[in-house]
Design an enzyme around this catalytic site. Structure first.
Site, PDB file in Angstrom:
ATOM      1  N   GLY A  90       0.988  -1.258  -0.062  1.00  0.00           N
ATOM      2  CA  GLY A  90       0.092  -0.068  -0.003  1.00  0.00           C
ATOM      3  C   GLY A  90       0.939   1.234  -0.008  1.00  0.00           C
ATOM      4  N   SER A 148       0.003   1.218  -9.669  1.00  0.00           N
ATOM      5  CA  SER A 148       0.191   0.317  -8.476  1.00  0.00           C
ATOM      6  C   SER A 148      -1.015  -0.236  -8.129  1.00  0.00           C
ATOM      7  CB  SER A 148       0.785   1.028  -7.191  1.00  0.00           C
ATOM      8  OG  SER A 148       0.695   0.222  -6.067  1.00  0.00           O
TER       9      SER A 148
END
Lengths: 322, 301
Positions: A90, A148
């Site tokens: 994350g 991402s």
């Protein structure tokens, strides 16, 4: 396989490893060799410097930085799968200010060429981070992480559409003082128009590929193995996807510099990426398995090339025979 | 004031020290069973020199589709004598990596990286230490007990398991500690019951100045809670899933309080040894806190 005999046939004069020229050029950026440390797999560089002098790499792509500190995702953040691993970190990072005060000085002091991976929730945030990096010594390029799979939910990936990819790139271009590479995802129907849009928007090149969105389930507990449910698949399992993406884009945009990545772990993997069209290759998950992985490739590549009479590493780029 | 002192001194964290980790192919000197557990002794004078109790090595699994190394706490090192320069690990077979490892035989070579992580800090003044371990998690505590014994500190041990088979190396534990209490849930060896009750009673004796613990996370949480309620300093060696072991992947973070703020610290490089009273046990697996772990304040126990 016939590659070894045929390349031996092409040999004109014997080449020693010491004579091999590993330098590659990507837009304005000239690297001492094509081996990079991939973003998110090298932390600040100091951790791996315990094992070898990281200044011997072509460049270090730093773990993505954002404007504000990011706490990342809950644990478990990692699950091993066949020939790969899933992660959902994350984008945990301390924010651009703390990176500048803590990690950047060490890299500059050690003369490590820095490719700054930047990320953001909004187009504006990419610009803000890029502004903070303007004109800084040692930063040779920006890699815009627009793909991402662990980025915040809601907005989706900037790299999922040509228009949003172009918007981020053109916004960064307004403030960037170094070449900008757009890091793309293979999780799209067609990656070519997205690379094209990024190039049209001013990107000096593209980084291919980010991790592939994946999932693993514990069959006993019936729960996902990652706390976040899904995450990014990396490692040898995704190398063919990465080679395909590099080849697809190099075929239609042969002048667009490509940084290849996705499962590269050996000298042969690096050569394969370069033959597909990459000008440089980043080593990622392989560093987890072997902290020396990227250095072993830097040391092994000249021998591989010399044995085949290849004097310039750059001559491999796009050399696949179709 | 700190009651612990680092066993390694306070140098700069990464550069210019002969204490860093290495990567090497190491020969298997010995494979043996210790009860139901497996043990392998590797030849590596460099790693033996640099190792301290609480540190770990990672091992590359070969011939499988696995890509990641497996971490193992160091059980013993030998720096002197005819078999000097060795590092021993203990493990249980839980998956394909440990199954492969358990099939190694003498003279095989295995890919090791280590020693990694922070060691158990040692006591600053002469106080009684209590070492609490469960299953083969007790292994690094036996290494610690040996070091404490050498330095003249009193060490008492509590070793627990589900049943007699799960108790790790009781004979060695007794040799290395002033007293050793064995606890099994089914009463098949030592006392019947749980580690917490035994620990509670031991603390009543009033001779414990420091606690060290190693084992599964639920044990570490409970033991840390009890230590905190008794006001006894505690250090724990945690087990969190890690991909790299070297501090670069950020998978193994733990929420730990330092200087009043909570940081997501990496078990592999800022740990595996943490102040158990400062670990935010209830926050593990929850959304991480917003503080980021750098610069790292000194552990202020």
């Amino acid at each position: 396989m016939s590659t070894v005999p045929s390349s031996r046939k092409a040999r004109s004069a014997p080449v020693t490893p010491a004579e091999v020229d590993l330098r590659v050029q990507l837009d304005d950026m000239i690297l001492r060799n094509p081996i990079l440390a991939a973003s998110g797999t090298f932390a600040s560089g100091q951790e791996i410097n315990r094992f070898f002098d990281v200044n011997r790499l072509g460049a270090v792509v730093i773990k993505s930085i954002t404007m504000e500190p990011r706490p990342g995702l809950p644990t478990p953040r990692m699950a091993e799968t066949a020939s790969g691993m899933l992660n959902a970190i994350g984008l945990q990072n301390a924010g651009v200010e703390r990176w500048l005060s803590l990690d950047y000085p060490w890299l500059v002091h050690h003369g490590v060429p820095i490719i700054a991976s930047i990320a953001g929730r909004t187009v504006h945030e990419y610009r803000q981070v890029a502004e903070k990096l303007r004109g800084l010594e040692g930063i040779v390029a920006i890699e815009a992480n627009i793909s991402s799979p662990n980025a915040d939910a809601g907005g989706g990936l900037f790299a999922a559409h040509p228009a949003t990819a172009a918007e981020v790139v053109s916004t960064i271009m307004r403030v960037a003082t170094v070449p900008v590479f757009a890091k793309l995802t293979p999780d799209v129907t067609d990656i070519v128009p997205i690379a094209h849009a990024a190039a049209e928007a001013g990107a000096s090149g593209v980084s291919l590929i980010n991790t592939v969105l994946g999932m693993a389930i514990d069959v006993e507990t019936r729960q996902p193995k990652l706390a976040a449910g899904m995450g990014g698949l990396s490692g040898p399992a995704i190398k063919p996807i990465a080679i395909r993406a590099v080849h697809q884009i190099h075929s239609v945009m042969p002048d667009l510099p490509i940084i290849g990545m996705g499962g590269a772990a050996t000298v042969e993997d690096v050569v394969e990426f370069m033959l597909a069209g990459a000008s440089a290759v980043a080593i990622g998950t392989a560093t987890f398995a072997n902290p020396m992985a990227s250095m072993e490739i830097v040391e092994g590549l000249p021998n591989w090339l010399a044995e085949r009479g290849i004097r310039h590493a750059r001559s491999l780029i796009g050399g696949v025979r179709i | 004031m700190s009651t612990f002192v680092s066993s390694k001194g306070n140098g700069p964290p990464f550069q210019g020290r002969a204490t860093g980790p290495l990567r090497a192919r190491c020969e298997v000197l010995q494979y043996r069973k210790i009860g139901k557990y497996h043990s392998i002794t590797f030849v590596s004078p460099e790693m033996a020199d640099r190792a301290e109790p609480g540190m770990f090595v990672t091992i590359g699994v070969e011939g499988h589709s696995t890509v990641l190394r497996r971490p193992f706490a160091i059980y013993q090192v030998s720096r002197h004598g005819p078999w000097a320069g060795t590092v021993e690990i203990v493990f249980d077979v839980v998956g394909e990596g440990t199954r492969w490892l358990a099939s190694r035989v003498k003279h095989d070579t295995v890919d090791l990286v280590g020693p990694l992580g922070t060691p158990f800090p040692l006591p600053k003044q002469n106080v009684g230490c209590l070492l609490v371990g469960q299953g083969y998690g007790a292994a690094p505590l036996l290494y610690l007990a040996g070091v404490l014994q050498q330095r003249g500190f009193r060490a008492d041990m509590i070793i627990g398991a589900k049943d007699a088979d799960g108790i790790f190396n009781a004979i060695e534990a007794k040799r290395l500690s002033a007293t050793t209490i064995l606890v099994t849930e089914d009463g098949s060896l030592g006392e019947e019951g749980n580690i917490l009750d035994v620990m509670d009673r031991h603390l009543d004796l009033g001779r414990t100045g420091l606690i060290y613990a190693s084992g599964p996370m639920p044990l570490l949480r409970d033991v840390s809670g009890l230590a905190a309620s008794r006001g006894v300093p505690i250090r724990v060696a945690v087990e969190e899933a890690m991909a790299c072991g070297t501090g670069v992947c950020w998978t193994c973070v733990m929420p730990v309080e330092r200087k009043g703020a909570v940081y997501n610290l990496r078990s592999c490089i800022e740990g595996p040894v943490f102040n158990g009273a400062k670990v935010q046990w209830d926050a593990i697996g929850a959304l991480p806190v917003h503080d980021i772990p750098e610069p790292l304040p000194e552990d202020d126990a």
